[in-house]
Design a protein around this motif. Structure first.
Motif, PDB file in Angstrom:
ATOM      1  N   PRO A 264      -4.011   4.204   8.977  1.00 41.34           N
ATOM      2  CA  PRO A 264      -5.200   3.445   8.583  1.00 41.34           C
ATOM      3  C   PRO A 264      -4.881   2.250   7.691  1.00 41.34           C
ATOM      4  N   ILE A 265      -3.837   2.360   6.873  1.00 38.43           N
ATOM      5  CA  ILE A 265      -3.455   1.225   6.031  1.00 38.43           C
ATOM      6  C   ILE A 265      -2.832   0.129   6.885  1.00 38.43           C
ATOM      7  N   ARG A 266      -2.000   0.501   7.854  1.00 39.66           N
ATOM      8  CA  ARG A 266      -1.434  -0.493   8.777  1.00 39.66           C
ATOM      9  C   ARG A 266      -2.550  -1.241   9.510  1.00 39.66           C
ATOM     10  N   GLU A 267      -3.549  -0.496   9.952  1.00 39.27           N
ATOM     11  CA  GLU A 267      -4.661  -1.110  10.680  1.00 39.27           C
ATOM     12  C   GLU A 267      -5.476  -2.022   9.777  1.00 39.27           C
TER      13      GLU A 267
ATOM     14  N   LEU B  56      -9.276  -2.545   0.887  1.00 42.80           N
ATOM     15  CA  LEU B  56      -9.124  -1.113   0.665  1.00 42.80           C
ATOM     16  C   LEU B  56      -9.671  -0.741  -0.707  1.00 42.80           C
ATOM     17  N   PHE B  57     -10.391   0.379  -0.747  1.00 40.19           N
ATOM     18  CA  PHE B  57     -10.740   0.995  -2.030  1.00 40.19           C
ATOM     19  C   PHE B  57      -9.709   2.079  -2.287  1.00 40.19           C
ATOM     20  N   ILE B  58      -9.119   2.068  -3.493  1.00 45.37           N
ATOM     21  CA  ILE B  58      -8.075   3.036  -3.826  1.00 45.37           C
ATOM     22  C   ILE B  58      -8.419   3.755  -5.124  1.00 45.37           C
TER      23      ILE B  58
ATOM     24  N   SER C 152      -7.153   5.277 -12.028  1.00 47.67           N
ATOM     25  CA  SER C 152      -7.878   4.012 -11.916  1.00 47.67           C
ATOM     26  C   SER C 152      -8.425   3.874 -10.509  1.00 47.67           C
ATOM     27  N   GLU C 153      -9.398   2.978 -10.375  1.00 53.71           N
ATOM     28  CA  GLU C 153      -9.961   2.675  -9.066  1.00 53.71           C
ATOM     29  C   GLU C 153      -9.855   1.176  -8.848  1.00 53.71           C
TER      30      GLU C 153
ATOM     31  N   SER D 154      -7.170   9.063  -3.204  1.00 50.89           N
ATOM     32  CA  SER D 154      -8.003   8.838  -2.016  1.00 50.89           C
ATOM     33  C   SER D 154      -8.049   7.335  -1.767  1.00 50.89           C
ATOM     34  N   PHE D 155      -8.423   6.959  -0.558  1.00 54.06           N
ATOM     35  CA  PHE D 155      -8.598   5.541  -0.251  1.00 54.06           C
ATOM     36  C   PHE D 155      -9.566   5.429   0.913  1.00 54.06           C
ATOM     37  N   ALA D 156     -10.174   4.276   1.040  1.00 55.09           N
ATOM     38  CA  ALA D 156     -11.130   4.044   2.118  1.00 55.09           C
ATOM     39  C   ALA D 156     -11.037   2.595   2.562  1.00 55.09           C
TER      40      ALA D 156
END
Length: 228
Positions: A137-140, A148-150, A160-161, A198-200
């Motif tokens: 998903p990060i490559r995409e 990205l939200f991390i 941290s966010e 997590s990430f989105a």
């Protein structure tokens, strides 16, 4: 450019076109027409399926392709080792492609070379707890220029966010890191994938300005990587 590399480039250029003249090849490869004529003759003598003649143009026969044995034994061993490393330390998509490449290489290797490789085995175990499935998903997101939200945890445990613009992924032998432009810091930052809680992937697309690209990061840090 080394001569072996130039010969391979000639084959690749011919395969991509119906007919190519020596003049065109000389311009693309930045050599003389005489050098191209000599290279073509050597390729034809070695069995490469090239049709044509000087003054008219050249093409690869429809039934022909680049011979797999353009790679020498050491190069093939290096390719197999690289494919095994990718197979062990990449996400499912890349892993499947690496295994397919290994299968194709194995199908065309001479028996003698297969025996050489078997006698000098180098293995890359894929048994490890690293979260390689985060790669896809990060490559995409990198390919689509999506933010990205991390949710991230530093080495000292600080959480941290961040909203970041993903730029490139780097493998360090036992971990992957993401180089990104951080909106909060307004600067480049790197993040270990195994420390992402997590990430989105966000729907919002980012647009890089001067000073924010991966090449800018390399230049600022004095980083020089193969092929970069």
């Amino acid at each position: 450019m080394k001569r072996a590399d130039r010969l391979l480039q000639i084959l690749l250029l011919l395969r991509a076109r119906r007919c190519t003249t020596a003049v065109q090849l000389a311009e693309w490869l930045e050599v003389s027409e005489r050098t191209i004529y000599r290279d073509i003759q050597d390729l034809q003598a070695s069995g490469s399926p090239i049709d044509g003649e000087a003054g008219i143009g050249y093409r690869l026969k429809k039934t022909g392709d680049i011979p797999p044995l353009l790679f020498n034994p050491d190069e093939i061993k290096a390719l197999l080792l690289g494919a095994r490393m990718v197979s062990a330390w990449a996400d499912t998509g890349i892993r499947q492609s690496a295994r397919a490449a290994i299968t194709k290489l194995d199908a065309v290797l001479p028996t003698e070379l297969k025996q050489q490789i078997a006698e000098h085995p180098v293995y890359v175990p894929s048994i490890h707890p690293y979260p390689v499935e985060r790669l896809q998903p990060i490559r995409e997101a990198i390919a689509a220029s999506q933010k990205l939200f991390i949710a991230y945890q530093k080495e000292d445990g600080t959480a941290s966010e961040r909203i970041v613009w993903p730029l490139g992924l780097f493998f360090w032998g036992d971990r992957w890191t993401l180089i990104a432009w951080c909106e909060e810091r307004d600067d480049f930052r790197h993040f270990r994938l195994d420390r992402m809680q997590s990430f989105a992937v966000q729907s919002e697309v980012f647009q890089l300005s001067e000073g924010q690209t991966l090449q800018d990061f390399f230049h600022r840090e004095g980083v020089r990587l193969p092929g970069v």
